[in-house]
Scaffold this active site. Sequence first.
Site, PDB file in Angstrom:
ATOM      1  N   ASP A   1      18.966 -52.027 -23.590  1.00  0.00           N
ATOM      2  CA  ASP A   1      19.849 -53.169 -23.806  1.00  0.00           C
ATOM      3  C   ASP A   1      20.917 -53.245 -22.719  1.00  0.00           C
ATOM      4  O   ASP A   1      21.749 -54.158 -22.722  1.00  0.00           O
ATOM      5  CB  ASP A   1      20.462 -53.171 -25.204  1.00  0.00           C
ATOM      6  CG  ASP A   1      21.317 -51.951 -25.513  1.00  0.00           C
ATOM      7  OD1 ASP A   1      21.532 -51.123 -24.612  1.00  0.00           O
ATOM      8  OD2 ASP A   1      21.767 -51.829 -26.673  1.00  0.00           O
ATOM      9  N   SER A   2      20.872 -52.300 -21.760  1.00  0.00           N
ATOM     10  CA  SER A   2      21.672 -52.449 -20.538  1.00  0.00           C
ATOM     11  C   SER A   2      21.228 -53.688 -19.767  1.00  0.00           C
ATOM     12  O   SER A   2      21.910 -54.124 -18.823  1.00  0.00           O
ATOM     13  CB  SER A   2      21.536 -51.204 -19.659  1.00  0.00           C
ATOM     14  OG  SER A   2      20.170 -50.915 -19.403  1.00  0.00           O
TER      15      SER A   2
ATOM     16  N   ASP B   1      14.280 -50.926 -26.424  1.00  0.00           N
ATOM     17  CA  ASP B   1      15.588 -50.696 -27.033  1.00  0.00           C
ATOM     18  C   ASP B   1      15.912 -51.850 -27.983  1.00  0.00           C
ATOM     19  O   ASP B   1      16.121 -52.984 -27.540  1.00  0.00           O
ATOM     20  CB  ASP B   1      16.639 -50.624 -25.915  1.00  0.00           C
ATOM     21  CG  ASP B   1      17.889 -49.888 -26.327  1.00  0.00           C
ATOM     22  OD1 ASP B   1      17.983 -49.454 -27.485  1.00  0.00           O
ATOM     23  OD2 ASP B   1      18.781 -49.746 -25.471  1.00  0.00           O
TER      24      ASP B   1
ATOM     25  N   LYS C   1      13.683 -47.677 -29.480  1.00  0.00           N
ATOM     26  CA  LYS C   1      14.884 -46.833 -29.534  1.00  0.00           C
ATOM     27  C   LYS C   1      15.911 -47.487 -30.445  1.00  0.00           C
ATOM     28  O   LYS C   1      16.094 -48.708 -30.411  1.00  0.00           O
ATOM     29  CB  LYS C   1      15.491 -46.611 -28.150  1.00  0.00           C
ATOM     30  CG  LYS C   1      16.715 -45.675 -28.182  1.00  0.00           C
ATOM     31  CD  LYS C   1      17.196 -45.334 -26.781  1.00  0.00           C
ATOM     32  CE  LYS C   1      18.002 -46.442 -26.137  1.00  0.00           C
ATOM     33  NZ  LYS C   1      19.279 -46.726 -26.861  1.00  0.00           N
TER      34      LYS C   1
ATOM     35  N   GLU D   1      19.992 -46.911 -32.027  1.00  0.00           N
ATOM     36  CA  GLU D   1      21.260 -46.195 -31.883  1.00  0.00           C
ATOM     37  C   GLU D   1      21.795 -45.724 -33.234  1.00  0.00           C
ATOM     38  O   GLU D   1      21.662 -46.410 -34.246  1.00  0.00           O
ATOM     39  CB  GLU D   1      22.307 -47.094 -31.216  1.00  0.00           C
ATOM     40  CG  GLU D   1      22.052 -47.364 -29.753  1.00  0.00           C
ATOM     41  CD  GLU D   1      23.214 -48.089 -29.093  1.00  0.00           C
ATOM     42  OE1 GLU D   1      24.279 -48.251 -29.727  1.00  0.00           O
ATOM     43  OE2 GLU D   1      23.063 -48.495 -27.927  1.00  0.00           O
TER      44      GLU D   1
ATOM     45  N   GLU E   1      24.198 -39.403 -25.117  1.00  0.00           N
ATOM     46  CA  GLU E   1      24.978 -40.125 -24.116  1.00  0.00           C
ATOM     47  C   GLU E   1      26.448 -39.734 -24.135  1.00  0.00           C
ATOM     48  O   GLU E   1      27.107 -39.779 -25.185  1.00  0.00           O
ATOM     49  CB  GLU E   1      24.850 -41.640 -24.308  1.00  0.00           C
ATOM     50  CG  GLU E   1      25.639 -42.428 -23.253  1.00  0.00           C
ATOM     51  CD  GLU E   1      25.319 -43.897 -23.200  1.00  0.00           C
ATOM     52  OE1 GLU E   1      25.950 -44.613 -22.389  1.00  0.00           O
ATOM     53  OE2 GLU E   1      24.429 -44.339 -23.964  1.00  0.00           O
TER      54      GLU E   1
END
Length: 258
Positions: free
Chosen positions: A44-45, A82, A112, A114, A181
């Site tokens: 999602d960057s 993501d 992925k 979070e 992270e």
Amino acid sequence: MPITTQQLSQWKQQGRTIVALTAWDYTTGRLLDGSGVDLILVGDSLAGMLGYETTIPLTLEEMLHHAKAVRRGVKNALVVFDLPFLTYQESFQQAMHSAGRALKETGAQAVKIEGGYPAIVETVAHLVQAGVPVMGHIGLTPQSVHQLGLRQQGKTPTDSERLITEAIALEAAGAFSIVLEHIPSELAIQITQKLTIPTIGIGAGSGCDGQVLVTSDLLGLSEKQPPFAKMYVNLSAAIAQAVQSFAVEVRDRQFPKK
């Protein structure tokens, strides 16, 4: 042969470090794959590449569009999708729907998610039971930027213990790996040693089983460079110089040659 989630666990046992980078289009995916990257995260960057200030506005449709392009360029690396903010937190059904679209429509092999709090751990367990490979992500979680900021996580004994507990719970739920992270390197080592699944670090020191960077940071294309990233080449400067040279030659009628 295409890399599988099972191979990543085998590599952890063998002590083979995992190389991971992010991609957002066909060309980047093809180049990373051809360069021997093990895992490609359609992260999602991507939000930064689309001009958003945070990852929060990014939609599932935007992620699907770009992940399809990345996957078309990849033959060997494991492609992980993501899931963006609020596409999996509302309910197990929502998470299943989003993850299902990610795998069915893009060809990615895993998703992925979070967070490591109980509701997320339950979601991971439900997805895994349904046959969806899930990568966890704890520590600094960018989708919680308005709550956590961008500061390092796990600095106090209480926070360290919480992250260790979350990592163990995610492994028990069936996650095949976990991104760590922006946490202290000592904590990352502790977590890595406690797990049988591989850890992928970003700003978490060298003690993880693998490392990931946002490719735009590595290439010098990001407007803001995280303190833990390394710029291996400054493509922003190279591109600016090339464009300026082109403009000068066009205006001076030196290009194209007659």
